[in-house]
Design an enzyme around this catalytic site. Sequence first.
Site, PDB file in Angstrom:
ATOM      1  N   ARG A 148       0.766  -1.263   0.002  1.00  0.00           N
ATOM      2  CA  ARG A 148      -0.027  -0.037  -0.253  1.00  0.00           C
ATOM      3  C   ARG A 148       0.918   1.219  -0.153  1.00  0.00           C
ATOM      4  O   ARG A 148       0.236   2.357   0.365  1.00  0.00           O
ATOM      5  CB  ARG A 148      -1.115  -0.066   1.023  1.00  0.00           C
ATOM      6  N   THR A 192       2.015  -5.589   4.193  1.00  0.00           N
ATOM      7  CA  THR A 192       1.339  -5.281   2.939  1.00  0.00           C
ATOM      8  C   THR A 192       1.040  -3.456   3.395  1.00  0.00           C
ATOM      9  O   THR A 192       0.931  -2.752   2.512  1.00  0.00           O
ATOM     10  CB  THR A 192      -0.115  -6.007   2.688  1.00  0.00           C
ATOM     11  N   GLY A 208      -1.872 -11.177   9.302  1.00  0.00           N
ATOM     12  CA  GLY A 208      -1.743 -12.457   9.635  1.00  0.00           C
ATOM     13  C   GLY A 208      -2.906 -12.896  10.461  1.00  0.00           C
ATOM     14  O   GLY A 208      -3.006 -13.945  10.982  1.00  0.00           O
ATOM     15  N   GLY A 209      -4.140 -12.165  10.318  1.00  0.00           N
ATOM     16  CA  GLY A 209      -5.206 -12.511  11.215  1.00  0.00           C
ATOM     17  C   GLY A 209      -5.873 -13.827  10.872  1.00  0.00           C
ATOM     18  O   GLY A 209      -6.596 -14.358  11.456  1.00  0.00           O
ATOM     19  N   GLU A 210      -5.400 -14.351   9.720  1.00  0.00           N
ATOM     20  CA  GLU A 210      -6.140 -15.492   9.201  1.00  0.00           C
ATOM     21  C   GLU A 210      -4.863 -16.490   9.339  1.00  0.00           C
ATOM     22  O   GLU A 210      -5.184 -17.534   8.839  1.00  0.00           O
ATOM     23  CB  GLU A 210      -6.568 -15.491   7.802  1.00  0.00           C
ATOM     24  N   TRP A 278      -2.835  -3.325   9.876  1.00  0.00           N
ATOM     25  CA  TRP A 278      -2.374  -3.414   8.545  1.00  0.00           C
ATOM     26  C   TRP A 278      -2.858  -2.244   7.863  1.00  0.00           C
ATOM     27  O   TRP A 278      -3.005  -2.111   6.617  1.00  0.00           O
ATOM     28  CB  TRP A 278      -2.617  -4.702   7.776  1.00  0.00           C
ATOM     29  N   ASP A 339     -15.613 -11.894  11.128  1.00  0.00           N
ATOM     30  CA  ASP A 339     -14.393 -11.365  10.499  1.00  0.00           C
ATOM     31  C   ASP A 339     -15.109  -9.945   9.923  1.00  0.00           C
ATOM     32  O   ASP A 339     -14.637  -9.241   9.103  1.00  0.00           O
ATOM     33  CB  ASP A 339     -14.366 -11.811   9.147  1.00  0.00           C
ATOM     34  N   ASP A 341     -14.141  -6.994  11.268  1.00  0.00           N
ATOM     35  CA  ASP A 341     -13.326  -6.382  12.160  1.00  0.00           C
ATOM     36  C   ASP A 341     -13.134  -5.010  11.847  1.00  0.00           C
ATOM     37  O   ASP A 341     -13.775  -4.288  11.021  1.00  0.00           O
ATOM     38  CB  ASP A 341     -12.127  -7.196  12.262  1.00  0.00           C
TER      39      ASP A 341
END
Lengths: 568, 184
Positions: A148, A192, A208-210, A278, A339, A341
Amino acid sequence: MKTRKRMGYSFAGALALAVVTMGTASSQEVKSAVKYGDMNTVTQDLLNRAESDGNNFLLTNGDYWQRRYYPNTQINTANVARLHPAWIFQTEVKESLETSPLIINGVMYVTTSFSHVYALNARTGEELWHYKHKLGPVTTFCCGPNNRGVAAYGDMVYLATLDSKLVALDSKTGNVVWTADVADPELGYSETMAPTAVNGKILIGTNGGEYGIRGFLRAYDAKTGKLLWNFNTIPENSVGVWAEKDATGRDMHRDIAAEKAQLAKSGDPFKTLGGGVWQNPAVDLETNRIYFMVGNPSPDLDGSVRPGDNLYTDSLVSLDLNTGQYVCHFQYIAHDIWDLDAVSPAVITTVTGKDGKPTKGVIHAGKTGHVYVHDAKDCSLIRFSEAMVPQENMWTLPTKDGARMLPGANGGVEWSPMATNPVLGLAYAINLHQPMTYHVANAPYPQGKLWLGGAFKVIPSEEQWGNVTAVDYNTGKIRWQVKTPQPMIGGVLATAGGLVFTGEGNGLFKAYDAETGSTLWKFQAGAGVNAPPSSYTVDGKQYIVVGAGGNVQLDYKRGNAIIAFTVD
Amino acid sequence: MLAAALFLLAQVFPLHAQSIEEKAATCGACHGEAGIPQEKTTPIIWGQQEGYLYLQLRDFKRGMRKNQKMSPIAEALEREDMLALAAFFAKKSWPSLEQPSASKDVATRALTAISSVGCTGCHLDQFQGDASVPRLAGQSREYLAKTIADFRTRERANNPGMSDLMNATSQDDLATITEYLAGR
C-alpha cells in the site's frame, strides 16, 4: 498446550533473532534511470505541516490526522470536467494495485504487488529508479500480494515487504540502506501496509489474522532499523468484560457459560489470537498519541477455541508515541465470529462532542457499515452513523451449513481509507454490499497456515453492489449516497476544490461534488481503480494521481497503470 | 514390496554427501524424470511454487501431512535440503499433461464456485499460485480430485483453512473446479 508453547517459543525466538542488516545494498536489485530533481530531505517540520502543504502529498493518508483532504483548489467543481491524463506510467507488475502515491518535491513514490517500489518524475511519469525486493521462498497472504505504499523520512523511503521485512531505501537511488527482519513468514506474518514515519520512528504493524499470529504495532529507529518498542495487540489477559452487545447495542448471542468453561480448560488464547494491524495509525503530535485499528481474532469464524472478548481485536487502540504504552481502547465487536473487524484507518478530526461542543475526535468506518465517532481523550464512543449498507440477521451465529447475514465479511467498509472535508463536516466512505453465508468448522492451530475456523461464502444468486457515502460525523446522518454497480474497495480523496475522488472495480475513476454527490467527471482506466488517490502540485500545476491495477480480493480486472491527471 | 522400496529410499536419503541433482533424482522415481509423474495421483512438482514445495516437505517431516511414500523421505531431510530441493524443482518448466479444457458450461459453473469462496485471493487469477501457495492450473486432474477429497475429510490436515473452504463447497461444484483447473 504443546502447540502453544512451541508458538510462544518461536515467536520469542523471532523477536530475539530480529536482525538488522546495514548497508546490504544490492545493485542488481535496483534499476537506475536518469536522476531527476533534488529531493529535499523530508524533515519532521515538513511532515507536521502536511495538512496545509498544497505541493506535496507527504503521508499515506495526506497528513498525520489522516484526513485525506488536499488543500489545493486549482482543480475544482468548476473545471473538473476538463480533467484528463497528463501521463500514464506502467509498472512491470500487473497485479492487484493498492498503493497510495507519495509526492515530495516533484518526485513520486509508488509501490506494487510483490513489494516493488518506483520513484517517478511527478511531472512526466518518467522512471527514476525501481527497487524490486527479493522475496524469500515463503510468503503468507490471504488476499493478494499487495503493498500500500512507502513512508518518507529524512533521505530515505521505507518499505514493508510481503516476506515480513522492513527495508530503508536511499530516496535518491533506491539503494538499500538497512533491512530489519520483522517476523517469521512461516508463522503467518507478512507486511502489506505503508509504514508511518514520525519523530525518528518508523511505525508498522503486521498482517496475519487468518493465520493465528499474535499481532503487534512497532516502532523502529528510522536511521538504524533498531526496534524501539513493541506493543502486542493481544494482551496476555485477552478475556475482557464478557461483553454481550456490540458497539451499537445489538446482542451478539454469545454463550458466555460455554466460553468460561473453555477458558478454564484451555487457558487464555492470546498467543495465537490474531489481531493484525495493517493500516496506518493516525498520529496526534499535540498529545503524542497514535490511534489505530486492530483486526480480527484467529480463527476468524470459530469462537469455541478462543474464549473471552479477544482483546484488543476489532478495536480502536491508542498508544503513547514515545513508549508504545497503552492509553485507551474501544472494542466494536467482542469475540467476533464474522470477520467484521476494524480495518479502515483511524482519522482524527474535530467533531461535535457528547456535550455538543467541538472536541478532538477519532472516526473509523467499520465493516459493519457504520462510521464510528470517538472522543480522542479516552477512545469512548460519541456516536455511530446510520448504516451505510443493508444489515440483516445481525448477529446470527455461523453454522456448519452456512447462515446468511448482512453485511458479508468484506463489509461495509473494507480497508479502504475514508476522506473527510472538515469544512463540510463530512466523511466519505466507500462500501460493499456482498451477501454471504457464514460457516463454522473446528480445527487446531495449524502453525502459520490458513486458519479460518470455517468459511464465508458469497451467495452467487444475490445481487452485489457498492456505494459512496457522505456521512455527517457531527450528527451520524447520511448526507448523500451514490450507488455503484460493484462492491467498492480502494480509497477516497477529498480536496478543497469541493471534490471527492474514488475509483471502481469496473475501471471507472470518478469525481463527485463533495456537497451533493453529483458525478462531475469520470474516466475509464481499463483496469480496476482500487487504490486511494493522491494529489500534488508541481510547477504551479495541480495533479490527481491514482493506481489502476485491479484487486485480488474482489477479483477486479488487473492492470499496471499509475495515472496522473490535470486540467490544463 | 512397498516397504522394501521405502526402506531403500530411506537409505538413499541421508543426503548430506549428495549433490542437489542426486537428491532430486530420487524424486524423479515417482514425480517423473521429465516432470510428468508416474501415477496420476502423484502431483507435478516441476515448476511448482518454491515456498509451497518447501512447506510440504517440512510438513511431511513434522507429520502434519502424511503420505506413505513421502513421510519417510522427508523424515531424512534437513531444512537446508528441503529449501534446496524446493528451489531446484521450482526452477524447472511446468510440464503439460495435455488434459482437455473444460467445456464452457463447466467453466462457468466452476468460476462461479471459485468466486464464491475466493480461491483467487491466494491462488491468484491465473491459478499460478505464488511462493507458499501452489499452482493449480494444469495440475493432474486425479491428484486435484484426491487432494480436495482429502481436504474434505481432513485426512490432509496441514491446511485446515483449505478443508473449511472445500467443505463449504458442494461436491458437484468441486468436480467442475477440478475439471476446469486441470484443463487450464
